[in-house]
Design an enzyme around this catalytic site. Structure first.
Site, PDB file in Angstrom:
ATOM      1  N   GLU B  45       0.827  -1.212   0.000  1.00 17.20           N
ATOM      2  CA  GLU B  45       0.000   0.000   0.000  1.00 17.20           C
ATOM      3  C   GLU B  45       0.861   1.262   0.000  1.00 17.20           C
ATOM      4  O   GLU B  45       0.600   2.199  -0.767  1.00 17.20           O
ATOM      5  CB  GLU B  45      -0.926   0.018   1.223  1.00 17.20           C
ATOM      6  CG  GLU B  45      -1.957  -1.111   1.269  1.00 17.20           C
ATOM      7  CD  GLU B  45      -2.917  -1.119   0.097  1.00 17.20           C
ATOM      8  OE1 GLU B  45      -3.037  -0.094  -0.601  1.00 17.20           O
ATOM      9  OE2 GLU B  45      -3.547  -2.165  -0.142  1.00 17.20           O
ATOM     10  N   ASN B  49       1.103   3.804  -3.160  1.00 16.38           N
ATOM     11  CA  ASN B  49       0.727   5.212  -2.998  1.00 16.38           C
ATOM     12  C   ASN B  49       1.821   6.145  -3.505  1.00 16.38           C
ATOM     13  O   ASN B  49       1.522   7.165  -4.142  1.00 16.38           O
ATOM     14  CB  ASN B  49       0.441   5.525  -1.523  1.00 16.38           C
ATOM     15  CG  ASN B  49      -0.962   5.125  -1.113  1.00 16.38           C
ATOM     16  OD1 ASN B  49      -1.779   4.728  -1.940  1.00 16.38           O
ATOM     17  ND2 ASN B  49      -1.235   5.210   0.174  1.00 16.38           N
ATOM     18  N   ARG B 102     -10.723   4.498  -6.954  1.00 16.75           N
ATOM     19  CA  ARG B 102     -10.041   3.815  -5.853  1.00 16.75           C
ATOM     20  C   ARG B 102     -10.913   3.774  -4.606  1.00 16.75           C
ATOM     21  O   ARG B 102     -11.858   4.543  -4.475  1.00 16.75           O
ATOM     22  CB  ARG B 102      -8.705   4.485  -5.540  1.00 16.75           C
ATOM     23  CG  ARG B 102      -7.803   4.515  -6.721  1.00 16.75           C
ATOM     24  CD  ARG B 102      -6.338   4.605  -6.343  1.00 16.75           C
ATOM     25  NE  ARG B 102      -5.590   3.976  -7.399  1.00 16.75           N
ATOM     26  CZ  ARG B 102      -5.190   2.721  -7.394  1.00 16.75           C
ATOM     27  NH1 ARG B 102      -5.370   1.976  -6.338  1.00 16.75           N
ATOM     28  NH2 ARG B 102      -4.573   2.222  -8.427  1.00 16.75           N
TER      29      ARG B 102
HETATM   30  N1  LIG Z   1       2.693   9.079  -1.227  1.00 15.51           N
HETATM   31  C1  LIG Z   1       1.648   9.891  -1.420  1.00 15.51           C
HETATM   32  N2  LIG Z   1       1.797  11.074  -2.096  1.00 15.51           N
HETATM   33  C2  LIG Z   1       0.749  11.900  -2.309  1.00 15.51           C
HETATM   34  N3  LIG Z   1      -0.508  11.626  -1.891  1.00 15.51           N
HETATM   35  C3  LIG Z   1      -0.728  10.492  -1.223  1.00 15.51           C
HETATM   36  C4  LIG Z   1       0.334   9.567  -0.955  1.00 15.51           C
HETATM   37  N4  LIG Z   1      -0.192   8.526  -0.247  1.00 15.51           N
HETATM   38  C5  LIG Z   1      -1.495   8.786  -0.110  1.00 15.51           C
HETATM   39  N5  LIG Z   1      -1.845   9.966  -0.673  1.00 15.51           N
HETATM   40  C6  LIG Z   1      -3.175  10.597  -0.658  1.00 15.51           C
HETATM   41  O1  LIG Z   1      -3.952   9.964   0.342  1.00 15.51           O
HETATM   42  C7  LIG Z   1      -5.145   9.427  -0.215  1.00 15.51           C
HETATM   43  C8  LIG Z   1      -5.551   8.181   0.547  1.00 15.51           C
HETATM   44  O2  LIG Z   1      -4.603   7.129   0.340  1.00 15.51           O
HETATM   45  P1  LIG Z   1      -5.090   5.614   0.471  1.00 15.51           P
HETATM   46  O3  LIG Z   1      -3.968   4.723   0.130  1.00 15.51           O
HETATM   47  O4  LIG Z   1      -5.747   5.435   1.808  1.00 15.51           O
HETATM   48  O5  LIG Z   1      -6.247   5.528  -0.619  1.00 15.51           O
HETATM   49  P2  LIG Z   1      -6.095   5.467  -2.212  1.00 15.51           P
HETATM   50  O6  LIG Z   1      -4.685   5.202  -2.590  1.00 15.51           O
HETATM   51  O7  LIG Z   1      -6.709   6.689  -2.780  1.00 15.51           O
HETATM   52  O8  LIG Z   1      -6.998   4.211  -2.586  1.00 15.51           O
HETATM   53  P3  LIG Z   1      -6.560   2.656  -2.428  1.00 15.51           P
HETATM   54  O9  LIG Z   1      -5.331   2.631  -1.558  1.00 15.51           O
HETATM   55  O10 LIG Z   1      -7.735   2.014  -1.790  1.00 15.51           O
HETATM   56  O11 LIG Z   1      -6.304   2.194  -3.813  1.00 15.51           O
HETATM   57  C9  LIG Z   1      -4.849   9.239  -1.670  1.00 15.51           C
HETATM   58  O12 LIG Z   1      -6.020   9.251  -2.453  1.00 15.51           O
HETATM   59  C10 LIG Z   1      -3.948  10.427  -1.974  1.00 15.51           C
HETATM   60  O13 LIG Z   1      -4.701  11.584  -2.164  1.00 15.51           O
HETATM   61 MG   LIG Z   2      -3.566   3.698  -1.752  1.00 16.54          MG
END
Ligand SMILES: Nc1ncnc2c1ncn2[C@@H]1O[C@H](COP(=O)(O)OP(=O)(O)OP(=O)(O)O)[C@@H](O)[C@H]1O
Ligand SMILES: [Mg+2]
Lengths: 120, 143
Positions: B45, B49, B102
């Site tokens: 995860e 991200n 997502r």
């Molecule tokens: N490394 C990162 N850089 C920039 N924004 C981030 C980063 N990690 C997370 N985010 C932000 O935080 C939000 C939530 O992250 P999370 O992993 O919980 O959900 P997601 O990635 O959108 O969906 P999923 O993980 O279920 O595919 C993301 O949609 C993004 O906006």
């Molecule tokens: Mg994610």
């Protein structure tokens, strides 16, 4: 990731092999949409027996197919879900939305056991 | 104590590589197999991200994963030098995502499968996720 499909009654069974993550999410989504568009009168049965890993990218594909098929009056069910994958599905609450057949802990071969009927 | 460091480009193939490294290092400690599966999800995860959000799926950004194993547990730090997060508290909320396709579950998995998660981010500069998994039971087949 590889995909094998077969028609079984009202179901289109798709067996996936490999990890369901960022790398495989898009190819899996495209393959499933293509197959479910081709067999429009079948429900989808996703066989995860050979899937050892699923993360949120993989879950997104599964839930996305659920929504897409539901809009067409069809269902998706999962079979062969391993304990490690089950933990992820449960944490996401997907087990309350989608019908799941689990593989029991430590007995991954049980899935092929034939149904025995005893007549009296 | 053992420490490993992996630096790779923001490409989807490398998510599996980071998971393998995590599983390998965790395997040197007294983690059970289900523990290792959960650690793999958390690492997957954080690295996903960094690639998807941090670098907006561009394939040329650096992602760094540093893992440290000690007698009590495993610490994993995943860092990117991408766009950063404007509102970390909002980003960490369950089901929050900037992408309608997502689920917004990445942070939920990191939080649930690890014993502690810290997210440090500077908008426009990058993001650093630190998480720790404790060894909770002594597995019998450990050396
Ligand atoms: N490394 C990162 N850089 C920039 N924004 C981030 C980063 N990690 C997370 N985010 C932000 O935080 C939000 C939530 O992250 P999370 O992993 O919980 O959900 P997601 O990635 O959108 O969906 P999923 O993980 O279920 O595919 C993301 O949609 C993004 O906006
Ligand atoms: Mg994610």
């Amino acid at each position: 990731m590889t995909i094998v499909h077969a028609l079984e009654g009202r179901y289109l069974r798709v067996a996936v092999k490999g990890d369901l993550d960022l790398k495989t999410a898009i190819p899996l989504r495209e393959a499933l949409d293509k197959l479910t568009d081709r067999y429009r009168d079948r429900h989808l049965l996703l066989d995860l027996t050979e899937v050892g890993f699923v993360d949120s990218s993989g879950l997104g594909v599964i839930l996305g197919r659920h929504r897409r098929l539901m809009a067409q009056g069809r269902t998706i069910s999962l079979s062969g879900v391993r304990p490690s994958v089950k933990a992820v599905l449960e944490l996401a609450g997907i087990d309350s939305i989608i019908n799941i057949t689990h593989i029991a802990e430590g007995s991954e071969t049980r899935r092929n056991r034939p149904q025995t009927k005893t007549s009296t | 104590m053992n420490r490993v460091q992996l630096r790779f480009l923001s490409q989807a193939d490398n998510v599996g590589l980071a998971r393998l490294m995590a599983a390998g290092l965790a395997g040197q400690g007294n983690f059970t197999l289900p523990d290792i599966e959960e650690i793999k999800v958390a690492v997957s995860e954080a690295v996903s991200n960094a690639i998807i959000h941090g670098y907006d799926n561009r394939p040329d950004g650096w992602v760094e994963v540093v893992m440290e194993l000690d007698a009590q547990g495993l610490t994993v730090v995943v860092e990117d030098w991408g766009v950063g997060i404007e509102d970390v508290a909002q980003a960490r909320e369950p089901a929050f995502s900037d992408d309608p396709e997502r689920l917004g579950l990445g942070f939920v998995f990191m939080e649930s499968f690890m014993h502690g998660l810290e997210v440090a981010s500077t908008f426009g500069k990058g993001t650093r996720v630190r998480m720790r998994r404790l060894i909770t039971e002594i597995s019998h087949d450990a050396q």
